[in-house]
Design a protein around this motif. Structure first.
Motif, PDB file in Angstrom:
ATOM      1  N   ILE A  83      -4.724  11.058  10.271  1.00  0.00           N
ATOM      2  CA  ILE A  83      -4.724  10.352  11.548  1.00  0.00           C
ATOM      3  C   ILE A  83      -3.785  11.036  12.541  1.00  0.00           C
ATOM      4  O   ILE A  83      -2.634  11.319  12.222  1.00  0.00           O
ATOM      5  CB  ILE A  83      -4.357   8.869  11.355  1.00  0.00           C
ATOM      6  N   VAL A  89     -10.101   5.141  13.690  1.00  0.00           N
ATOM      7  CA  VAL A  89      -9.793   4.758  12.311  1.00  0.00           C
ATOM      8  C   VAL A  89     -10.427   3.409  11.993  1.00  0.00           C
ATOM      9  O   VAL A  89     -10.326   2.464  12.782  1.00  0.00           O
ATOM     10  CB  VAL A  89      -8.259   4.637  12.120  1.00  0.00           C
ATOM     11  N   ALA A  91      -9.980   0.405   9.540  1.00  0.00           N
ATOM     12  CA  ALA A  91      -9.030  -0.185   8.594  1.00  0.00           C
ATOM     13  C   ALA A  91      -9.277  -1.686   8.576  1.00  0.00           C
ATOM     14  O   ALA A  91      -9.336  -2.321   9.625  1.00  0.00           O
ATOM     15  CB  ALA A  91      -7.599   0.110   9.010  1.00  0.00           C
ATOM     16  N   LYS A 124       2.534   3.500  11.773  1.00  0.00           N
ATOM     17  CA  LYS A 124       2.192   3.478  10.341  1.00  0.00           C
ATOM     18  C   LYS A 124       0.958   4.334  10.057  1.00  0.00           C
ATOM     19  O   LYS A 124       0.833   4.922   8.990  1.00  0.00           O
ATOM     20  CB  LYS A 124       1.919   2.042   9.869  1.00  0.00           C
ATOM     21  N   LEU A 125       0.022   4.379  11.022  1.00  0.00           N
ATOM     22  CA  LEU A 125      -1.218   5.124  10.825  1.00  0.00           C
ATOM     23  C   LEU A 125      -1.019   6.637  10.883  1.00  0.00           C
ATOM     24  O   LEU A 125      -1.625   7.377  10.105  1.00  0.00           O
ATOM     25  CB  LEU A 125      -2.247   4.737  11.900  1.00  0.00           C
ATOM     26  N   ASN A 128      -1.527   9.793   8.163  1.00  0.00           N
ATOM     27  CA  ASN A 128      -2.045   9.331   6.878  1.00  0.00           C
ATOM     28  C   ASN A 128      -3.542   9.584   6.766  1.00  0.00           C
ATOM     29  O   ASN A 128      -4.214   9.860   7.749  1.00  0.00           O
ATOM     30  CB  ASN A 128      -1.707   7.851   6.669  1.00  0.00           C
ATOM     31  N   TYR A 141      -3.088  -3.437   5.099  1.00  0.00           N
ATOM     32  CA  TYR A 141      -4.136  -2.611   5.707  1.00  0.00           C
ATOM     33  C   TYR A 141      -4.498  -1.494   4.752  1.00  0.00           C
ATOM     34  O   TYR A 141      -3.640  -0.969   4.040  1.00  0.00           O
ATOM     35  CB  TYR A 141      -3.640  -1.974   7.017  1.00  0.00           C
ATOM     36  N   ILE A 143      -6.787   2.179   4.989  1.00  0.00           N
ATOM     37  CA  ILE A 143      -7.562   3.080   5.854  1.00  0.00           C
ATOM     38  C   ILE A 143      -8.868   3.404   5.130  1.00  0.00           C
ATOM     39  O   ILE A 143      -8.866   3.983   4.045  1.00  0.00           O
ATOM     40  CB  ILE A 143      -6.762   4.360   6.160  1.00  0.00           C
TER      41      ILE A 143
END
Length: 147
Positions: A83, A89, A91, A124-125, A128, A141, A143
């Protein structure tokens, strides 16, 4: 789909830019017209109020132009395995567009939420990959996919 999302957000921001520019232009014209026909304290107060309003609108316009600059950096054709800015994304069944904090939109009956990389969720995304799990405010969450 990412191209449609980016295009829609560009259109939303361009519409906002046009509106704010029109409002600023209108205030400038009002101030010029007011300057021709008034005198005294009321006149000064009115001009001062118009100037303050114009400053507020200019500030908002700068914010929108900054958001547009972020969108302008995004290549909708780029494929992401991790990401990054411009990733779309999936999720928890939601579509998240990593760009700038913008309003939720709907494309082909799918809701898309634009998140800033600096937001708690965006942070946080970033970096990853598919399968990564994390938790924010007791919500877990996962992904599911990255475009």
């Amino acid at each position: 789909m990412k191209q449609q999302v980016l295009q829609r957000y560009h259109q939303i921001l361009q519409d906002r830019i046009d509106i704010f520019r029109d409002m600023i232009s209108g205030l400038t014209i009002d101030a010029q017209n007011d300057a021709k026909g008034s005198a005294g304290d009321k006149h000064e107060t009115a001009l001062s109020m118009m100037h303050l309003e114009q400053e507020k609108l200019n500030y908002k316009l700068q914010e929108i132009l900054a958001q547009k600059a972020i969108l302008d950096k995004i290549d909708a054709t780029a494929k992401h395995t991790k990401i990054a800015l411009g990733s779309l994304v999936q999720a928890n069944g939601m579509l998240l567009f990593v760009s700038a904090a913008l309003p939720k939109i709907t494309i082909d009956e799918a809701n898309v939420i634009a998140v800033s990389p600096q937001s708690p969720l965006g942070n946080k995304l970033m970096g990853n990959a598919v399968g990564f799990t994390f938790e924010i405010n007791t919500t877990k969450y996962i992904i599911e996919s990255i475009q």
